[in-house]
Design an enzyme around this catalytic site. Structure first.
Site, short mmCIF file in Angstrom:
data_model
loop_
_atom_site.label_atom_id
_atom_site.label_comp_id
_atom_site.label_asym_id
_atom_site.label_seq_id
_atom_site.Cartn_x
_atom_site.Cartn_y
_atom_site.Cartn_z
N ASN A 273 35.40 85.03 49.41
CA ASN A 273 36.59 85.58 50.13
C ASN A 273 37.66 84.28 49.76
OD1 ASN A 273 38.33 87.34 51.56
ND2 ASN A 273 38.01 85.71 53.45
N ASP B 95 35.55 84.54 58.40
CA ASP B 95 35.97 83.32 57.94
C ASP B 95 34.80 81.74 58.16
OD1 ASP B 95 38.03 84.41 56.70
OD2 ASP B 95 39.38 84.10 58.59
N HIS C 83 41.09 82.97 51.61
CA HIS C 83 41.51 83.00 52.86
C HIS C 83 42.89 82.03 53.03
CE1 HIS C 83 42.52 83.46 57.32
NE2 HIS C 83 42.62 82.14 57.37
N GLU D 281 46.02 80.28 46.10
CA GLU D 281 45.10 81.19 45.93
C GLU D 281 44.74 81.80 44.70
OE1 GLU D 281 45.55 84.42 48.72
OE2 GLU D 281 47.07 83.14 49.95
N ASN E 294 45.90 88.89 44.04
CA ASN E 294 44.93 88.17 43.71
C ASN E 294 43.95 88.70 42.73
OD1 ASN E 294 44.52 85.60 45.33
ND2 ASN E 294 45.37 86.76 46.85
C1 GAR Z 1 46.43 87.10 50.57
O1 GAR Z 1 47.26 86.14 50.80
C2 GAR Z 1 44.91 86.54 51.30
O2 GAR Z 1 44.68 85.44 51.07
C3 GAR Z 1 45.14 87.19 52.23
O3 GAR Z 1 45.92 88.40 52.20
C4 GAR Z 1 46.78 88.57 50.97
C5 GAR Z 1 46.55 89.61 50.18
O4 GAR Z 1 47.50 89.55 48.95
N1 GAR Z 1 43.77 87.73 52.93
C6 GAR Z 1 43.39 87.56 54.10
O5 GAR Z 1 44.43 87.11 54.97
C7 GAR Z 1 41.90 87.72 54.55
N2 GAR Z 1 41.78 87.27 55.98
P1 GAR Z 1 47.09 90.25 47.60
O6 GAR Z 1 46.83 91.65 47.98
O7 GAR Z 1 48.57 90.17 46.92
O8 GAR Z 1 46.22 89.30 46.80
#
Ligand code: GAR
Length: 211
Positions: free
Chosen positions: A115, A158, A117, A188, A21
């Site tokens: 954030n 959240d 999610h 995302e 992200n």
């Molecule tokens: C993503 O899917 C994000 O939405 C989730 O963790 C992953 C991180 O991936 N976040 C949560 O679950 C927060 N509650 P990344 O490090 O490759 O961006």
């Protein structure tokens, strides 16, 4: 830091892991689409996070603030707060940040923390729902549609106001990993940069009104 620009919100991206992200945000900025914001700092809760390498490759300062090393939530948040002040951060983007922030911290940045999610809030969210676990639970429940949500962060995990949501189909033979990837690709990585620009634009506009 005399080169602070008035027309851009100064953004800190908080990460803990792979940082895909964060990469989507960096790419959006490189494409010139982050018109009202500038990513000036990446904060990782984990010194080993690959996200820190992504930051370095993009020439963005990266720092580690580890709760484990600091020992308490108060010490962790104090160090975060000091980093926000040092880099004159206007706006915080949580991009796969796996530490909870207390009301003490979030209340200092009303409508200034967002954030991403990996589910359609209010489904599969709240304490304990993060990363792959969210997709495991969605598959266990048998939902046919899931997705992603970008929301403001307040003291409820959240629980803040929703900015964007996008639905993603669940397919018959999905594993948590396959579903996670589809939710990232289709939702995302699109929603988070767009939301970062939307909020940056509001911050810059509000700054103009203060004068
Ligand atoms: C993503 O899917 C994000 O939405 C989730 O963790 C992953 C991180 O991936 N976040 C949560 O679950 C927060 N509650 P990344 O490090 O490759 O961006």
């Amino acid at each position: 830091m005399s080169d602070v620009r008035k027309d851009k919100a100064r953004i800190a991206v908080f990460v803990s892991g792979g940082g895909t992200n964060l990469q989507a945000l960096i790419d959006y900025q490189k494409e010139g689409k982050l018109k009202h914001g500038e990513i000036v700092l990446v904060v990782s809760s984990n010194p080993e996070a690959y996200a820190l390498e992504r930051a370095a490759n993009a020439g963005i300062t990266g720092v580690t603030v580890s709760k484990k090393e600091l020992g308490s939530q108060a010490a962790f948040e104090e160090k975060l707060f000091r980093a926000m002040n040092k880099y004159r951060i206007d706006f915080i983007v949580l991009a796969g940040f796996m530490s909870i922030l207390s009301a003490d911290f979030t209340s200092r940045y009303p409508r200034r923390i967002i954030n991403v999610h990996p589910a359609l809030i209010p489904s599969f969210c709240g304490k304990g729902y993060y990363g792959l676990k969210v997709h495991e639970e969605a598959l266990k429940y048998g939902v046919k549609v899931t997705g992603a949500t970008v929301h403001y962060v307040n003291e409820i995990p959240d629980g803040g106001e929703i900015i964007y949501q996008k639905a993603v189909k669940v397919k018959k033979h999905d594993t948590p990993e396959i579903l996670q990837r589809r939710v990232m690709e289709e939702a995302e990585w699109k929603l988070l940069p767009k939301a970062a620009e939307k909020v940056s634009k509001r911050i810059v506009r509000e700054r103009g009104k203060d004068k």
